[in-house]
Design a protein around this motif. Structure first.
Motif, mmCIF file in Angstrom:
data_model
loop_
_atom_site.group_PDB
_atom_site.id
_atom_site.type_symbol
_atom_site.label_atom_id
_atom_site.label_comp_id
_atom_site.label_asym_id
_atom_site.label_seq_id
_atom_site.Cartn_x
_atom_site.Cartn_y
_atom_site.Cartn_z
ATOM 1 N N ASP A 1 0.883 26.065 -4.684
ATOM 2 C CA ASP A 1 -0.494 27.061 -4.496
ATOM 3 C C ASP A 1 -1.546 26.150 -5.439
ATOM 4 O O ASP A 1 -2.765 26.187 -5.092
ATOM 5 C CB ASP A 1 -0.303 28.258 -4.871
ATOM 6 C CG ASP A 1 0.655 28.981 -3.921
ATOM 7 O OD1 ASP A 1 0.567 28.849 -2.939
ATOM 8 O OD2 ASP A 1 1.221 29.987 -4.280
ATOM 9 N N LEU A 2 -1.153 25.828 -6.378
ATOM 10 C CA LEU A 2 -2.205 25.202 -7.417
ATOM 11 C C LEU A 2 -2.630 24.055 -7.065
ATOM 12 O O LEU A 2 -3.889 23.497 -7.499
ATOM 13 C CB LEU A 2 -1.669 25.093 -8.949
ATOM 14 C CG LEU A 2 -1.064 26.534 -9.720
ATOM 15 C CD1 LEU A 2 -0.436 26.301 -11.045
ATOM 16 C CD2 LEU A 2 -2.397 27.378 -9.571
ATOM 17 N N PRO B 1 7.387 19.874 -6.251
ATOM 18 C CA PRO B 1 6.367 20.539 -5.200
ATOM 19 C C PRO B 1 5.133 19.999 -5.131
ATOM 20 O O PRO B 1 4.175 20.160 -4.608
ATOM 21 C CB PRO B 1 6.544 22.074 -5.804
ATOM 22 C CG PRO B 1 6.963 21.820 -7.193
ATOM 23 C CD PRO B 1 8.160 20.967 -7.213
ATOM 24 N N PHE B 2 4.890 19.268 -6.484
ATOM 25 C CA PHE B 2 3.563 18.643 -6.630
ATOM 26 C C PHE B 2 3.610 17.561 -5.698
ATOM 27 O O PHE B 2 2.608 17.335 -5.140
ATOM 28 C CB PHE B 2 3.428 18.009 -8.168
ATOM 29 C CG PHE B 2 3.195 19.031 -9.048
ATOM 30 C CD1 PHE B 2 1.983 19.738 -9.356
ATOM 31 C CD2 PHE B 2 4.230 19.686 -9.841
ATOM 32 C CE1 PHE B 2 1.697 20.910 -10.199
ATOM 33 C CE2 PHE B 2 4.257 20.679 -10.810
ATOM 34 C CZ PHE B 2 2.849 21.015 -10.815
ATOM 35 N N MET C 1 5.167 17.084 -3.162
ATOM 36 C CA MET C 1 5.218 17.616 -1.637
ATOM 37 C C MET C 1 3.987 18.136 -1.178
ATOM 38 O O MET C 1 3.345 17.907 -0.230
ATOM 39 C CB MET C 1 6.109 18.993 -1.589
ATOM 40 C CG MET C 1 6.395 19.457 -0.141
ATOM 41 S SD MET C 1 7.520 20.610 -0.380
ATOM 42 C CE MET C 1 7.551 21.142 1.535
ATOM 43 N N ARG C 2 3.217 18.757 -2.028
ATOM 44 C CA ARG C 2 1.892 19.289 -1.385
ATOM 45 C C ARG C 2 0.889 18.089 -1.443
ATOM 46 O O ARG C 2 0.024 18.295 -0.627
ATOM 47 C CB ARG C 2 1.439 20.353 -2.788
ATOM 48 C CG ARG C 2 -0.018 20.838 -2.131
ATOM 49 C CD ARG C 2 -0.263 21.412 -0.764
ATOM 50 N NE ARG C 2 0.444 22.386 -0.586
ATOM 51 C CZ ARG C 2 0.424 23.700 -0.627
ATOM 52 N NH1 ARG C 2 -0.868 23.987 -1.011
ATOM 53 N NH2 ARG C 2 1.326 24.538 -0.230
ATOM 54 N N ALA C 3 1.031 17.256 -2.510
ATOM 55 C CA ALA C 3 -0.040 15.927 -2.203
ATOM 56 C C ALA C 3 0.320 15.286 -0.934
ATOM 57 O O ALA C 3 -0.636 14.766 -0.107
ATOM 58 C CB ALA C 3 0.435 15.008 -3.599
ATOM 59 N N ALA C 4 1.573 15.098 -0.549
ATOM 60 C CA ALA C 4 1.933 14.349 0.539
ATOM 61 C C ALA C 4 1.453 15.199 1.683
ATOM 62 O O ALA C 4 1.060 14.665 2.778
ATOM 63 C CB ALA C 4 3.512 14.155 0.749
ATOM 64 N N GLN C 5 1.716 16.556 1.672
ATOM 65 C CA GLN C 5 1.427 17.381 2.799
ATOM 66 C C GLN C 5 -0.340 17.205 3.009
ATOM 67 O O GLN C 5 -0.862 17.133 4.263
ATOM 68 C CB GLN C 5 1.709 18.726 2.685
ATOM 69 C CG GLN C 5 3.162 18.997 2.876
ATOM 70 C CD GLN C 5 3.519 20.172 2.455
ATOM 71 O OE1 GLN C 5 2.848 20.990 1.657
ATOM 72 N NE2 GLN C 5 4.607 20.962 3.132
ATOM 73 N N SER C 6 -1.045 16.984 1.964
ATOM 74 C CA SER C 6 -2.543 17.260 2.258
ATOM 75 C C SER C 6 -2.916 15.799 2.589
ATOM 76 O O SER C 6 -3.664 15.753 3.576
ATOM 77 C CB SER C 6 -3.118 17.332 0.685
ATOM 78 O OG SER C 6 -2.640 18.640 0.176
ATOM 79 N N LEU C 7 -2.271 14.750 2.280
ATOM 80 C CA LEU C 7 -2.518 13.534 2.702
ATOM 81 C C LEU C 7 -2.286 13.200 4.157
ATOM 82 O O LEU C 7 -2.987 12.492 4.957
ATOM 83 C CB LEU C 7 -1.957 12.402 1.860
ATOM 84 C CG LEU C 7 -2.479 12.385 0.300
ATOM 85 C CD1 LEU C 7 -1.796 11.270 -0.555
ATOM 86 C CD2 LEU C 7 -4.072 11.830 0.337
ATOM 87 N N ASN C 8 -1.016 13.633 4.558
ATOM 88 C CA ASN C 8 -0.663 13.746 5.825
ATOM 89 C C ASN C 8 -1.517 14.383 7.095
ATOM 90 O O ASN C 8 -1.794 13.784 7.786
ATOM 91 C CB ASN C 8 0.820 14.213 5.884
ATOM 92 C CG ASN C 8 1.403 13.971 7.437
ATOM 93 O OD1 ASN C 8 0.862 13.071 7.944
ATOM 94 N ND2 ASN C 8 2.274 14.726 7.572
ATOM 95 N N MET C 9 -1.936 15.621 6.165
ATOM 96 C CA MET C 9 -3.017 16.310 7.246
ATOM 97 C C MET C 9 -4.280 15.740 7.435
ATOM 98 O O MET C 9 -4.792 15.491 8.679
ATOM 99 C CB MET C 9 -3.068 17.600 6.592
ATOM 100 C CG MET C 9 -3.993 18.856 7.553
ATOM 101 S SD MET C 9 -4.210 20.301 6.689
ATOM 102 C CE MET C 9 -4.941 20.046 5.223
#
Length: 238
Positions: A85-86, A166-167, A169-177
């Motif tokens: 979330d952060l 999780p850090f 993971m979220r960074a990868a998801q953001s970049l992938n999007m």
């Protein structure tokens, strides 16, 4: 707990930023925990020795970071403080920046390369089973670019989950999007999709063999291939 915080008046400039740092310090020190209610704006202003607009500015910044939740009329609470979330502001930040495809895939290569290495280091049998299922699903969607992109995203998300960070993971998801915008034209080509699938097979083989360095290299090679085909598609579309 929040009512007993040792808050001292501030005698420096940039007080809103200082207040943000102070409150984040309370969180890091465990003096403020998820679900704790903070003092009211008026009380915070009195304790810090600043104006209420300054407190509002600081709280607004903390809210944007996902650290606090402001329920108008209902109080100010520390959020769940889940790492994923952060990191939500990262996606918003990326949409505001002028990001080149080269810089994007440089970041993806570094982040997802490390994810692949971690996945190879700690993969469980059930994880490998999920990856094999996703490879089968990708093979079956080579004739449907939209479906392939969906399964491709799930594949990368699964690897990130296996890395248990999780850090990352979220960074990868953001970049992938963000990369989907760059990638759309290239991923309409059947030969590109087939090449992507072959790259994924190499990554899975390295993860299955529990070879972190090979997994990192396989992912880096994959990202280089994605960058190359994305560039080629962009040139052809002009």
């Amino acid at each position: 707990m929040a009512e007993t915080l040792a808050i001292e008046p501030i005698q420096r400039e940039n007080v809103a930023t200082i207040i943000v740092d102070r409150l984040l310090g309370f969180v890091k020190a465990g003096k403020l925990n998820s679900g704790d209610r903070l003092p009211s704006e008026r009380q915070l202003a009195e304790r810090f020795g600043v104006s209420r607009p300054t407190i509002r500015e600081a709280l607004s910044a903390l809210s944007a970071l996902g650290v606090v939740e402001i329920n108008h009329g209902g109080g100010i609470f520390v959020s769940r403080l889940d790492a994923t979330d952060l990191l939500q502001p990262l996606t918003f930040f990326l949409t505001l920046e002028s990001v080149t495809v080269d810089k994007l895939y440089e970041a993806r290569r570094l982040i997802e390369g490390e994810i692949a290495a971690l996945a190879a280091h700690q993969a469980m049998p059930e994880d490998l089973g999920h990856l094999e299922e996703l490879l089968t699903a990708q093979a079956g969607s080579l004739g449907d670019a939209a479906e392939y992109r969906t399964v491709d995203t799930i594949f990368h998300d699964r690897l990130a989950m296996m890395a248990t960070n999780p850090f990352l993971m979220r960074a990868a998801q953001s970049l992938n999007m963000l990369g989907q915008e760059f990638r759309h034209l290239a991923s309409e080509t059947p030969s590109v999709l087939a090449g992507s699938l072959e790259d994924h097979k190499v990554i899975v083989a390295a993860v299955r063999a529990a070879e972190p360095e090979l997994a990192r290299k396989a992912m880096a090679d994959h990202m280089e291939n994605v960058l190359r085909t994305t560039r080629e598609a962009a040139r052809k579309s002009k």
